[in-house]
Design a protein around this motif. Structure first.
Motif, PDB file in Angstrom:
ATOM      1  N   UNK A   1      27.149   4.433  36.872  1.00 25.00           N
ATOM      2  CA  UNK A   1      28.272   3.833  36.164  1.00 25.00           C
ATOM      3  C   UNK A   1      29.471   4.783  36.185  1.00 25.00           C
ATOM      4  N   UNK A   2      30.479   4.470  35.409  1.00 20.05           N
ATOM      5  CA  UNK A   2      31.697   5.289  35.379  1.00 20.05           C
ATOM      6  C   UNK A   2      31.449   6.692  34.829  1.00 20.05           C
ATOM      7  N   UNK A   3      30.426   6.841  33.980  1.00 15.46           N
ATOM      8  CA  UNK A   3      30.118   8.135  33.399  1.00 15.46           C
ATOM      9  C   UNK A   3      29.180   8.979  34.251  1.00 15.46           C
ATOM     10  N   UNK A   4      28.781   8.431  35.403  1.00 12.15           N
ATOM     11  CA  UNK A   4      27.905   9.180  36.297  1.00 12.15           C
ATOM     12  C   UNK A   4      26.432   9.023  35.998  1.00 12.15           C
ATOM     13  N   UNK A   5      26.075   8.139  35.063  1.00 12.29           N
ATOM     14  CA  UNK A   5      24.663   7.917  34.748  1.00 12.29           C
ATOM     15  C   UNK A   5      24.069   6.886  35.700  1.00 12.29           C
ATOM     16  N   UNK A   6      22.848   7.123  36.095  1.00 15.31           N
ATOM     17  CA  UNK A   6      22.147   6.200  36.991  1.00 15.31           C
ATOM     18  C   UNK A   6      21.722   4.978  36.191  1.00 15.31           C
ATOM     19  N   UNK A   7      22.198   3.816  36.605  1.00 13.37           N
ATOM     20  CA  UNK A   7      21.870   2.573  35.903  1.00 13.37           C
ATOM     21  C   UNK A   7      20.889   1.701  36.672  1.00 13.37           C
ATOM     22  N   UNK A   8      20.825   1.884  37.985  1.00 14.80           N
ATOM     23  CA  UNK A   8      19.924   1.056  38.800  1.00 14.80           C
ATOM     24  C   UNK A   8      19.579   1.817  40.074  1.00 14.80           C
ATOM     25  N   UNK A   9      18.509   1.375  40.717  1.00 10.54           N
ATOM     26  CA  UNK A   9      18.062   1.952  41.977  1.00 10.54           C
ATOM     27  C   UNK A   9      17.856   0.811  42.972  1.00 10.54           C
ATOM     28  N   UNK A  10      18.503   0.934  44.139  1.00  9.33           N
ATOM     29  CA  UNK A  10      18.407  -0.091  45.183  1.00  9.33           C
ATOM     30  C   UNK A  10      17.409   0.350  46.246  1.00  9.33           C
ATOM     31  N   UNK A  11      16.427  -0.521  46.532  1.00  6.92           N
ATOM     32  CA  UNK A  11      15.442  -0.274  47.582  1.00  6.92           C
ATOM     33  C   UNK A  11      15.779  -1.173  48.768  1.00  6.92           C
ATOM     34  N   UNK A  12      15.924  -0.589  49.932  1.00  3.61           N
ATOM     35  CA  UNK A  12      16.149  -1.366  51.157  1.00  3.61           C
ATOM     36  C   UNK A  12      15.112  -0.954  52.184  1.00  3.61           C
ATOM     37  N   UNK A  13      14.647  -1.946  52.931  1.00 10.85           N
ATOM     38  CA  UNK A  13      13.595  -1.665  53.916  1.00 10.85           C
ATOM     39  C   UNK A  13      13.598  -2.760  54.986  1.00 10.85           C
ATOM     40  N   UNK A  14      13.361  -2.399  56.239  1.00 10.20           N
ATOM     41  CA  UNK A  14      13.223  -3.438  57.275  1.00 10.20           C
ATOM     42  C   UNK A  14      11.884  -4.165  57.129  1.00 10.20           C
ATOM     43  N   UNK A  15      11.867  -5.439  57.533  1.00 11.28           N
ATOM     44  CA  UNK A  15      10.634  -6.226  57.531  1.00 11.28           C
ATOM     45  C   UNK A  15      10.032  -6.145  58.929  1.00 11.28           C
ATOM     46  N   UNK A  16       8.823  -5.655  58.986  1.00  6.64           N
ATOM     47  CA  UNK A  16       8.168  -5.459  60.281  1.00  6.64           C
ATOM     48  C   UNK A  16       7.053  -6.477  60.460  1.00  6.64           C
ATOM     49  N   UNK A  17       6.956  -7.000  61.683  1.00  7.72           N
ATOM     50  CA  UNK A  17       5.855  -7.910  61.984  1.00  7.72           C
ATOM     51  C   UNK A  17       4.608  -7.112  62.352  1.00  7.72           C
ATOM     52  N   UNK A  18       3.561  -7.813  62.786  1.00  8.99           N
ATOM     53  CA  UNK A  18       2.297  -7.140  63.115  1.00  8.99           C
ATOM     54  C   UNK A  18       2.453  -6.177  64.283  1.00  8.99           C
TER      55      UNK A  18
ATOM     56  N   UNK B   1      19.201 -12.007  61.700  1.00  7.15           N
ATOM     57  CA  UNK B   1      20.618 -12.323  61.907  1.00  7.15           C
ATOM     58  C   UNK B   1      21.472 -11.977  60.690  1.00  7.15           C
ATOM     59  N   UNK B   2      20.838 -11.548  59.636  1.00  6.75           N
ATOM     60  CA  UNK B   2      21.569 -11.197  58.422  1.00  6.75           C
ATOM     61  C   UNK B   2      21.726 -12.336  57.448  1.00  6.75           C
ATOM     62  N   UNK B   3      21.116 -13.489  57.733  1.00  2.00           N
ATOM     63  CA  UNK B   3      21.182 -14.612  56.805  1.00  2.00           C
ATOM     64  C   UNK B   3      20.090 -14.466  55.754  1.00  2.00           C
ATOM     65  N   UNK B   4      20.430 -14.825  54.523  1.00  2.00           N
ATOM     66  CA  UNK B   4      19.452 -14.698  53.441  1.00  2.00           C
ATOM     67  C   UNK B   4      18.534 -15.906  53.453  1.00  2.00           C
ATOM     68  N   UNK B   5      17.239 -15.635  53.311  1.00  2.00           N
ATOM     69  CA  UNK B   5      16.235 -16.708  53.344  1.00  2.00           C
ATOM     70  C   UNK B   5      15.556 -16.876  51.989  1.00  2.00           C
TER      71      UNK B   5
ATOM     72  N   UNK C   1      11.947  -7.859  61.888  1.00  2.00           N
ATOM     73  CA  UNK C   1      12.300  -9.281  61.911  1.00  2.00           C
ATOM     74  C   UNK C   1      13.234  -9.640  60.758  1.00  2.00           C
ATOM     75  N   UNK C   2      13.633  -8.651  59.954  1.00  2.00           N
ATOM     76  CA  UNK C   2      14.525  -8.913  58.828  1.00  2.00           C
ATOM     77  C   UNK C   2      14.641  -7.680  57.938  1.00  2.00           C
TER      78      UNK C   2
ATOM     79  N   UNK D   1      21.664  -3.855  52.940  1.00  2.00           N
ATOM     80  CA  UNK D   1      20.317  -4.284  53.309  1.00  2.00           C
ATOM     81  C   UNK D   1      20.114  -4.330  54.815  1.00  2.00           C
ATOM     82  N   UNK D   2      21.082  -4.848  55.560  1.00  2.00           N
ATOM     83  CA  UNK D   2      20.873  -5.104  56.984  1.00  2.00           C
ATOM     84  C   UNK D   2      21.170  -3.893  57.865  1.00  2.00           C
ATOM     85  N   UNK D   3      21.946  -2.938  57.356  1.00  2.00           N
ATOM     86  CA  UNK D   3      22.273  -1.769  58.179  1.00  2.00           C
ATOM     87  C   UNK D   3      21.080  -0.828  58.296  1.00  2.00           C
TER      88      UNK D   3
END
Length: 316
Positions: A131-148, A97-101, A153-154, A118-120
Motif C-alpha cells: 500500500x502507500x505506507x509500504x506495508x504488504x497487503x497481498x501476494x500475487x502468485x503467477x505460474x504457467x500451466x503445463x500439460x503432461x 493466447x492470453x484469453x481468460x477461461x 498451455x496457459x 500472469x501471461x508474461x
C-alpha cells in the motif's frame, strides 16, 4: 592517604542491585521476545506462501485437464471454492493466447496489468503488493500451466490476502510488548524483595553494629544465619569486635593502674613534703623507695600502653 570516592548518588545498594537485575531481565526478555516474533513471522509467512503454491498446483492440475478436454465445468467449481475460501481475493486462468477461461473475485473485469503479470511469466513467480505506507497487503502468485508433456498451455494468476498476516504479526508484537512490560515490572519488584531480604537486612544490621562499635559498645554481636559472604563478614565483624573489646579492656586496666600509681606517688610526695622535718631518716628512706617503685611501675605500664598503641595503624 589515598582518596576514596563514592559513586552511585543517593540510591541505595539494594535499589542499584535490583535495577541491575531488572535491566538484565529486560535484556533477556527483549531477546526472547524478538526471537519469538521473528520465528512466528517466518513460520506464518512461510505457511501462507506454501498454502498459496499448493492452491496454484491444484488449479494447475484442473486447468491443464480442462484445456486438454475443453470442459471447464470442474475448473469453474474450483474457482468458486477458491473465492469462498476468503483468503483468495482474485484468481484467473488464461489460455496460451492470453484469453481468460475461468476467474473469480474480479469485480470490474481483468485489468491489463493483471493479464500482463500472469501471461508474461514463464516460470512460477511470487509478487508482493504494497500500500502507500509500504506495508504488504497481498501476494500475487503467477505460474504457467503445463500439460503432461511439460508444454505451457496457459497461465494462472492468484492474489492472496496478506493483511490478516500483518494484523496477526502486529497483535503478536503488542502481546510481546505487554508481557515484556509486565515481566519487567514483576522482575523489578521480585528482585528488590529478594535483594532486600538477602542483602539489605544483613547490611542494615552490620551498619547498626558498626554504629554501636563507634560509640564504644563492643558487646553487640551480629546474628550469623548464613554461610555465604555476608555470613563470613558477620563472623569477621564479631571477631573484630571481640578483639577490640579485649584490647580496650587491657588499655582500661593499664590506664587504671597508672592512675592509682600516680595517686600513690602524689600522696607519698605530699606526705614527704609536709612531714619531712619531723620524719626520721628510716621513714624518709622508706617513702623514697616507695616513690621510686611507683615511678618504675608507671614506666612499665607506659611501655605496655605504648606497645598496645603500636598495634594500631593510623597512617599509610
Amino acid at each position: 592517604m589515598a582518596k576514596i570516592s563514592y559513586r552511585g548518588g543517593g540510591f541505595s545498594l539494594t535499589f542499584r542491585l535490583s535495577l541491575g537485575f531488572t535491566l538484565l531481565i529486560t535484556f533477556l526478555m527483549g531477546a526472547v521476545g524478538f526471537s519469538i516474533y521473528v520465528r512466528e513471522r517466518n513460520v506464518f509467512i512461510n505457511g501462507v506462501v506454501e498454502r498459496g503454491w499448493a492452491m496454484v498446483r491444484l488449479v494447475n492440475t484442473v486447468a491443464s485437464e480442462a484445456m486438454m478436454s475443453g470442459n471447464y465445468a470442474a475448473l469453474g467449481e474450483v474457482m468458486k471454492d477458491l473465492h469462498a475460501d476468503g483468503s483468495i481475493l482474485e484468481a484467473g486462468v488464461f489460455d496460451k493466447n492470453g484469453d481468460i477461461v475461468a476467474s473469480c473475485g474480479f469485480a470490474s473485469g481483468v485489468s491489463a496489468g493483471v493479464k500482463d503479470m500472469a501471461t508474461v511469466a514463464d516460470a512460477r513467480k511470487l509478487t508482493t503488493i504494497k500500500d502507500d505506507k509500504g506495508k504488504v497487503t497481498a501476494v500475487a502468485f503467477t505460474s504457467p500451466i503445463l500439460d503432461s508433456g511439460g508444454k505451457s498451455v496457459g497461465h494462472i494468476y492468484m492474489l492472496t490476502d496478506f493483511s490478516f498476516v500483518e494484523s496477526y504479526l502486529r497483535q503478536t508484537v503488542y502481546n510481546i510488548i505487554f508481557n515484556f512490560v509486565l515481566a519487567t515490572l514483576a522482575g523489578l519488584l521480585l528482585a528488590r524483595l529478594i535483594i532486600i531480604r538477602a542483602v539489605g537486612r544483613p547490611i542494615k544490621e552490620l551498619l547498626l553494629a558498626t554504629e554501636r562499635v563507634a560509640i564504644g559498645d563492643f558487646s553487640y554481636k551480629l546474628h550469623v544465619a548464613t554461610r555465604d559472604e555476608l555470613g563470613r563478614l558477620a563472623r569477621a565483624f564479631n571477631a573484630m569486635s571481640g578483639e577490640l573489646g579485649v584490647l580496650f579492656n587491657s588499655i582500661k586496666s593499664i590506664v587504671g593502674d597508672m592512675c592509682s600509681t600516680s595517686k600513690l606517688i602524689a600522696r607519698h610526695s605530699e606526705l614527704f613534703e609536709v612531714d619531712f622535718e619531723k620524719m626520721d631518716p628510716a621513714r624518709q628512706t622508706e617513702l623514697i623507695k616507695e616513690i621510686n617503685s611507683c615511678a618504675r611501675r608507671i614506666a612499665r605500664t607506659s611501655e605496655q600502653l605504648n606497645s598496645l598503641a603500636l598495634q594500631f595503624k593510623t597512617e599509610n
